[in-house]
Design an enzyme around this catalytic site. Structure first.
Site, mmCIF file in Angstrom:
data_model
loop_
_atom_site.group_PDB
_atom_site.id
_atom_site.type_symbol
_atom_site.label_atom_id
_atom_site.label_comp_id
_atom_site.label_asym_id
_atom_site.label_seq_id
_atom_site.Cartn_x
_atom_site.Cartn_y
_atom_site.Cartn_z
ATOM 1 N N PRO A 1 70.893 53.277 34.863
ATOM 2 C CA PRO A 1 71.498 52.461 35.921
ATOM 3 C C PRO A 1 70.503 51.820 36.893
ATOM 4 O O PRO A 1 70.450 52.155 38.075
ATOM 5 C CB PRO A 1 72.405 53.465 36.629
ATOM 6 C CG PRO A 1 71.694 54.771 36.465
ATOM 7 C CD PRO A 1 71.078 54.706 35.089
ATOM 8 N N CYS A 2 69.758 50.850 36.424
ATOM 9 C CA CYS A 2 68.774 50.183 37.275
ATOM 10 C C CYS A 2 69.441 49.410 38.409
ATOM 11 O O CYS A 2 68.772 49.057 39.383
ATOM 12 C CB CYS A 2 67.860 49.281 36.452
ATOM 13 S SG CYS A 2 68.718 48.094 35.439
ATOM 14 N N HIS A 3 70.743 49.178 38.316
ATOM 15 C CA HIS A 3 71.442 48.515 39.426
ATOM 16 C C HIS A 3 71.433 49.372 40.687
ATOM 17 O O HIS A 3 71.645 48.864 41.777
ATOM 18 C CB HIS A 3 72.887 48.160 39.029
ATOM 19 C CG HIS A 3 73.738 49.331 38.676
ATOM 20 N ND1 HIS A 3 73.759 49.881 37.410
ATOM 21 C CD2 HIS A 3 74.583 50.085 39.424
ATOM 22 C CE1 HIS A 3 74.599 50.902 37.383
ATOM 23 N NE2 HIS A 3 75.104 51.048 38.594
#
Length: 163
Positions: A119-121
């Site tokens: 989850p780089c968001h």
């Protein structure tokens, strides 16, 4: 266009899944489009898991991801996977945790082949600014980042308290 093994429609975008028989090889954000039925058992499981996450962002993925990235990128992605849903860290905080620089962390986030699952968001710029997303500073992908963060924060467990 990549040969997607499946496409999952989300509320404001779609997700393309690439895989072989044994591993997920890429996950891509796509412009909104209709679902494409899974072509393999692994794609079918990936669709099931993505839909479960769309219904509950606390869902934990269990997909076999093909090895990707440099040693450094894998360190960044490992740290990012530890960020709980509904929470964020800045590029600088991730960098400090792995003894690196914020720009290098941002580059590793942009190279992430498995968004949502990794989850780089959840990595944002200093002072709660969104920063970039998918190596873009605005546009369609940044709108997806906003949606993902909102989706996760809306589904946080509520604590009871007095007001």
């Amino acid at each position: 266009m990549k040969p997607y093994a499946a496409v999952v429609a989300a509320p404001t975008f779609s997700v393309g899944i690439c895989c072989d028989d044994d591993e997920i090889t890429a996950i891509d954000y796509l412009e909104p489009q209709s679902d494409v039925a899974p072509k393999t058992p692994l794609a079918q499981d990936a669709v099931r898991q993505l839909r479960a996450w769309l219904n509950d962002p606390n869902f934990l993925f269990g997909l076999p991801l093909a090895p990707a990235g440099t040693h450094f990128q894998r360190r960044v992605w490992s740290r990012i996977e530890a960020i709980p849903p509904g929470q964020t860290l800045s590029y600088g905080e991730v960098a400090a945790a792995i003894r690196s620089g914020p720009r290098a962390v941002g580059n590793a986030c942009g190279a992430n082949p498995y968004p949502i699952v990794v989850p780089c968001h959840r990595v944002i710029a200093a002072h709660q600014a969104l920063g970039g997303f998918g190596r873009q500073g605005g546009g369609f992908l940044l709108d997806i980042k906003r949606w993902l963060l909102r989706h996760e924060s809306e589904h946080l467990p509520r604590t009871s308290g007095t007001m």
